[in-house]
Scaffold this motif. Sequence first.
Motif, mmCIF file in Angstrom:
data_model
loop_
_atom_site.group_PDB
_atom_site.id
_atom_site.type_symbol
_atom_site.label_atom_id
_atom_site.label_comp_id
_atom_site.label_asym_id
_atom_site.label_seq_id
_atom_site.Cartn_x
_atom_site.Cartn_y
_atom_site.Cartn_z
ATOM 1 N N VAL A 132 0.853 -1.181 0.000
ATOM 2 C CA VAL A 132 0.000 0.000 0.000
ATOM 3 C C VAL A 132 0.896 1.241 0.000
ATOM 4 O O VAL A 132 2.096 1.153 0.249
ATOM 5 N N THR A 177 -4.118 6.026 2.531
ATOM 6 C CA THR A 177 -5.141 6.538 1.623
ATOM 7 C C THR A 177 -6.417 5.699 1.726
ATOM 8 O O THR A 177 -6.409 4.596 2.283
ATOM 9 N N ARG A 193 -7.871 4.138 -0.694
ATOM 10 C CA ARG A 193 -7.654 2.878 -1.427
ATOM 11 C C ARG A 193 -6.837 1.889 -0.597
ATOM 12 O O ARG A 193 -7.094 0.683 -0.612
ATOM 13 N N SER A 194 -5.860 2.394 0.128
ATOM 14 C CA SER A 194 -5.056 1.522 0.983
ATOM 15 C C SER A 194 -5.914 0.910 2.080
ATOM 16 O O SER A 194 -5.842 -0.299 2.344
ATOM 17 N N ALA A 251 -9.149 0.466 2.069
ATOM 18 C CA ALA A 251 -10.093 -0.480 1.461
ATOM 19 C C ALA A 251 -9.396 -1.805 1.152
ATOM 20 O O ALA A 251 -9.948 -2.883 1.403
ATOM 21 N N ALA A 252 -8.206 -1.738 0.611
ATOM 22 C CA ALA A 252 -7.461 -2.957 0.282
ATOM 23 C C ALA A 252 -7.156 -3.759 1.543
ATOM 24 O O ALA A 252 -7.293 -4.992 1.557
ATOM 25 N N GLY A 275 -5.168 -3.311 -7.214
ATOM 26 C CA GLY A 275 -6.461 -2.674 -6.999
ATOM 27 C C GLY A 275 -6.886 -2.775 -5.550
ATOM 28 O O GLY A 275 -6.125 -3.221 -4.696
ATOM 29 N N ASP A 276 -8.117 -2.366 -5.254
ATOM 30 C CA ASP A 276 -8.571 -2.376 -3.862
ATOM 31 C C ASP A 276 -9.025 -3.758 -3.401
ATOM 32 O O ASP A 276 -9.388 -3.942 -2.255
#
Length: 102
Positions: A20, A24, A26-27, A29-30, A83-84
Amino acid sequence: MQFESEVGRPAAAAHLRLYVTGRTARSRAAIANVRLLAERYLGGADIETVDVLERPEDANEDAVVATPMLVRRTPGQGRRVIGDLAAVDDVADWLELEVGAE
């Protein structure tokens, strides 16, 4: 999680690493999606999370080109998903994980 080797003996457990960039959306969420993946497919096993801003040498070792990126380092040839990771079942399929495997 155990995989069978070519001769039928148990192979080493899967080693997964999530890359990651900072904290963020996105981070985050992942990370949440990888936790779900671990619960569903790896019996809740931990997956190593690496912030490329803090450990760029690890990102270089795994040839990270984008984040978030999940890398299956072992067993077998490495696989990467970028991706997430929201499509948890598709990610597990690509990484060749089995439901409930440990």
